[in-house]
Scaffold this active site. Structure first.
Site, PDB file in Angstrom:
ATOM      1  N   TRP A 105       0.718  -1.370   0.616  1.00 27.04           N
ATOM      2  CA  TRP A 105       0.180  -0.120   0.004  1.00 27.04           C
ATOM      3  C   TRP A 105       0.701   1.397   0.190  1.00 27.04           C
ATOM      4  O   TRP A 105       0.444   2.371  -0.581  1.00 27.04           O
ATOM      5  CB  TRP A 105      -1.102  -0.141   1.270  1.00 27.04           C
ATOM      6  CG  TRP A 105      -1.830  -1.067   1.090  1.00 27.04           C
ATOM      7  CD1 TRP A 105      -2.193  -2.147   1.806  1.00 27.04           C
ATOM      8  CD2 TRP A 105      -2.310  -0.841  -0.100  1.00 27.04           C
ATOM      9  NE1 TRP A 105      -3.006  -3.156   1.167  1.00 27.04           N
ATOM     10  CE2 TRP A 105      -3.634  -2.841  -0.018  1.00 27.04           C
ATOM     11  CE3 TRP A 105      -3.193  -0.517  -1.559  1.00 27.04           C
ATOM     12  CZ2 TRP A 105      -4.720  -3.096  -0.995  1.00 27.04           C
ATOM     13  CZ3 TRP A 105      -4.096  -0.847  -2.252  1.00 27.04           C
ATOM     14  CH2 TRP A 105      -4.452  -2.077  -2.068  1.00 27.04           C
ATOM     15  N   ASP A 174      -1.761   7.126   5.763  1.00 26.31           N
ATOM     16  CA  ASP A 174      -2.960   6.247   5.263  1.00 26.31           C
ATOM     17  C   ASP A 174      -3.039   5.325   6.661  1.00 26.31           C
ATOM     18  O   ASP A 174      -2.963   4.397   6.618  1.00 26.31           O
ATOM     19  CB  ASP A 174      -2.548   5.054   4.384  1.00 26.31           C
ATOM     20  CG  ASP A 174      -3.028   4.586   3.726  1.00 26.31           C
ATOM     21  OD1 ASP A 174      -4.635   4.373   4.512  1.00 26.31           O
ATOM     22  OD2 ASP A 174      -2.973   3.674   2.416  1.00 26.31           O
ATOM     23  N   LYS A 198     -12.599  -1.865   7.083  1.00 25.46           N
ATOM     24  CA  LYS A 198     -12.009  -2.557   7.672  1.00 25.46           C
ATOM     25  C   LYS A 198     -12.817  -2.319   9.210  1.00 25.46           C
ATOM     26  O   LYS A 198     -13.112  -3.274   9.658  1.00 25.46           O
ATOM     27  CB  LYS A 198     -10.722  -2.699   8.042  1.00 25.46           C
ATOM     28  CG  LYS A 198     -10.201  -3.012   6.129  1.00 25.46           C
ATOM     29  CD  LYS A 198      -8.920  -2.116   5.936  1.00 25.46           C
ATOM     30  CE  LYS A 198      -8.733  -2.808   4.396  1.00 25.46           C
ATOM     31  NZ  LYS A 198      -8.997  -3.373   4.417  1.00 25.46           N
TER      32      LYS A 198
HETATM   33  N1  PMP Z   1      -4.356   1.384   2.056  1.00 25.48           N
HETATM   34  C1  PMP Z   1      -4.207   0.197   2.871  1.00 25.48           C
HETATM   35  C2  PMP Z   1      -3.479   0.912   4.372  1.00 25.48           C
HETATM   36  C3  PMP Z   1      -5.413  -0.900   2.328  1.00 25.48           C
HETATM   37  O1  PMP Z   1      -5.485  -1.746   2.984  1.00 25.48           O
HETATM   38  C4  PMP Z   1      -6.429  -0.923   1.838  1.00 25.48           C
HETATM   39  C5  PMP Z   1      -7.294  -1.712   0.790  1.00 25.48           C
HETATM   40  N2  PMP Z   1      -7.231  -3.077   1.506  1.00 25.48           N
HETATM   41  C6  PMP Z   1      -6.040   0.680   0.718  1.00 25.48           C
HETATM   42  C7  PMP Z   1      -5.320   1.818   1.057  1.00 25.48           C
HETATM   43  C8  PMP Z   1      -6.878   0.878  -0.533  1.00 25.48           C
HETATM   44  O2  PMP Z   1      -8.164   1.050  -0.316  1.00 25.48           O
HETATM   45  P1  PMP Z   1      -9.514   0.908  -1.248  1.00 25.48           P
HETATM   46  O3  PMP Z   1      -9.950  -0.168  -1.524  1.00 25.48           O
HETATM   47  O4  PMP Z   1     -10.329   1.157  -0.431  1.00 25.48           O
HETATM   48  O5  PMP Z   1      -9.294   1.497  -2.012  1.00 25.48           O
END
Ligand code: PMP
Length: 363
Positions: A105, A174, A198
């Site tokens: 991420w 994030d 989550k």
């Molecule tokens: N950042 C993190 C730490 C994540 O775990 C996720 C999704 N698992 C995202 C960003 C992306 O999120 P989204 O699917 O809501 O775009």
């Protein structure tokens, strides 16, 4: 369907939600508060929804102890859109920011930001297979940086920042996979964001918390939805908001407050994590956790078995026993138990018992 027929759901997100919240949603689905319709069948300009929306904003602020000089925005597009929207809004033409490349991420955040602005990698865990977070003195923040972007918990790799790094520039975090699972130090932040799916509710809603005085400095000619200022000026109702997700999150926030607030959820997270890591560490090396001990996530616990065939059988037999979604992310394999805010400690104890009996049968 009764609550006793519910599985132990270890999904990495969307994920298990508190049963009392689901029951309330069910009870209100045909008739919300005497309106004769559900909350998702009426206008977002109606009084019934306005109350839900404004309460969710206020409850988010109070639960996370967010000072008044920060705006709370309810947006769509996932945390993924924030990878681009953050630099669009916080960086004027030519300004830069550092990014921690701590895994899947953090890497994606950097990859999208670099398309918007000349940002740079301030640390990378790639050389060590992303198995740990950096110490503060390993992070190379350039003096001219507007912020440092961090991923407080890497959902796939199963690592977390035990403490926010102490650096000379404001943080942008994030927090998608550990949002509101522990207290947040707002003094060191310009912005924090995360998807709701989550710790906080259903998918479709991203919460952005941003220092108000950072909203007007970008000087870019942004499309109105992409400009945070649009949402701040309209209490996140400039366009149709993700009403159902906000409504459910509002109930989760109240449930969290009633259960004891962030301190209690931080304590529960530590308890759940120590149960599973304890089972791994006490298995004489049969179960192994590839992650550096100091960086072990309290939300996404990754571990391996002696071989892939055993891992497949572990996930399958666990599912037969009512513990679902334990297969690791397709990019890394292994087992991943995601244990977010709504995961009962009793479910984790069931998993730990299963780990013991599976090892006894196969070890
Ligand atoms: N950042 C993190 C730490 C994540 O775990 C996720 C999704 N698992 C995202 C960003 C992306 O999120 P989204 O699917 O809501 O775009």
């Amino acid at each position: 369907m009764t609550t006793s027929s519910r599985v132990h759901n270890f999904c990495a997100g969307p994920c298990t939600l508190p049963v009392p919240v689901l029951e309330e949603v069910r009870d209100e689905l045909l008739d919300f508060d005497g309106t004769g319709m559900s909350i998702i069948e009426g206008s977002h300009r109606a009084a019934a929804y306005d109350t839900v929306h404004m309460d969710a904003l206020a409850d988010f602020r109070s639960l996370a102890a967010i000072p008044d000089d920060f705006a709370i925005l309810f947006l769509q597009g996932g945390a993924s859109l924030q990878f681009a929207q953050v630099p669009m809004n916080l960086l004027a033409e030519g300004q830069t920011a550092g990014y921690l490349n701590t895994g899947a991420w953090g890497g994606k955040a950097l990859g999208d930001a670099v398309k918007v602005a000349p940002v740079y990698e301030a640390w990378s865990g790639a050389g060590e297979a992303f198995m740990r977070m950096p110490a503060a003195d390993e992070i190379e923040v350039r003096g001219d940086s507007t912020y440092l972007h961090v991923t407080t918990n890497e959902t796939i790799g199963g690592i977390r920042l035990p403490d926010l790094p102490s650096v000379d520039v404001p943080l942008v975090s994030d927090m998608s996979s550990d949002f509101l699972s522990r207290a947040i130090d707002w003094d060191v932040h310009d912005l924090a964001y995360g998807g709701a799916q989550k710790n906080l509710g259903p998918a479709g809603l991203t919460v952005v918390v941003v220092r108000r005085d950072r909203l007007s400095g970008h000087g870019r000619n942004l499309a109105s939805y992409l400009d945070y200022a649009t949402h701040e000026a309209n209490d996140s109702m400039a366009n149709t908001p993700p009403m159902f997700a906000i409504y459910v999150m509002g109930k989760v926030l109240r449930w969290m407050q009633a259960e004891g607030g962030l301190g209690e959820f931080e304590r529960r997270a530590a308890e759940r994590a120590s149960l599973v890591y304890g089972a791994i560490d006490g298995s004489d090396g049969w179960y192994t956790c590839p992650v550096d001990v100091a960086s072990r996530s309290h939300m996404n616990i990754v571990f391996r078995l002696p071989d892939e065939d055993l891992e497949k059988r572990f996930a399958a037999e666990a599912a037969d026993a009512g513990m679902v979604n334990l297969k690791g992310h397709r990019s890394v394999g292994g087992i991943r138990a995601s244990v977010y805010n709504a995961m009962p400690v009793a479910s984790v104890e069931t998993l730990v018992d299963f780990m013991g009996s599976f090892r006894a049968a196969n070890g």
